[in-house]
Design an enzyme around this catalytic site. Sequence first.
Site, PDB file in Angstrom:
ATOM      1  CG  HIS A 162      -1.638   1.340   1.395  1.00  0.00           C
ATOM      2  ND1 HIS A 162      -2.754   1.825   0.618  1.00  0.00           N
ATOM      3  CD2 HIS A 162      -1.080   2.303   2.198  1.00  0.00           C
ATOM      4  CE1 HIS A 162      -2.862   3.035   1.124  1.00  0.00           C
ATOM      5  NE2 HIS A 162      -2.016   3.352   2.214  1.00  0.00           N
ATOM      6  CB  SER A 227      -2.465  -0.107  -2.794  1.00  0.00           C
ATOM      7  OG  SER A 227      -3.353   0.420  -1.810  1.00  0.00           O
TER       8      SER A 227
END
Length: 298
Positions: A162, A227
């Site tokens: 992420h 993400s």
Amino acid sequence: MFEEGQLYSAVTTQDDGTVTVHLADNHPGLHDEAYLARRGEIAAAALAHEPGGPVPVVQYTDDEHGIWRTVCAELAPKHERYAHPEFLRGKEALGLPAERVPQLSEVTALLAPLTGWSYTCAPGLVPLRDFYGRLGRRVFSSTQYLRHGSQPLYTPEPDIIHEVVGHGNQLASPRFAAVTEAAGAATARLETDEAVKFVADVFWFSMEFGVMADGPDLKAYGAGILSSYGEMDEFGSMEIRPLDLVDMGTLNYDITAYQPVLFRAASVDELEDVVGSFFATVDDDLAARLRAQAPASV
């Protein structure tokens, strides 16, 4: 609204120096002793890091490289379909490796010539003012661990995928990087925690979970969407609202579920004019006035 500490597993240090990461009940690695030990090892290295010193090097295992490789391979076609062109331009310019986990120092080396940003390590939670204060200095605080291998396309907390695939590619865009820097710089002017949280919530609904028009299409530019394998398939069916600072700064939301309400910028220009200008000018009085305009049911 965003509550500090919601996003990351707690990290504690025992009397013998052992670092323990306390995973949430829904974490797929909760009962995996090897994974827990690995998380503690990586967190300990970050806790020992001296500000301004070299970022610790993590010797990633073949399995960890495999998780990164799997996720990058699965995200790539979804980025081509769902990501806004401004994000894709940043991604192409940055050129992250897709076959292995990069060290944070490598990410800095790729990113700094593009926008002047760098990465530093974090064991998990970074206090809100510290996190945003670093953003104001073009420093992104990133975790270094990876999600559990049993569910490579899912994580209940931010991991290096992420932080780097989502935010790193975003920060490679000079325009997105400038908005992020402005959010960080805003906290230096703010005295109240309420005002800081208001800024953080506007950031959540823009740089984390923002969507944007691309001609007749709706695309994502937020790092939280881009993400997330699953979130990219879902964002187009959510309730889409125009940019509204009062709404963005006060709307209640659940970070553990797909975001049911998203805010659409008509263009990068509008994002800069509305959100970027707000970050650049907000003070405690403005944040308080905007909060006071929120409906009681928000």
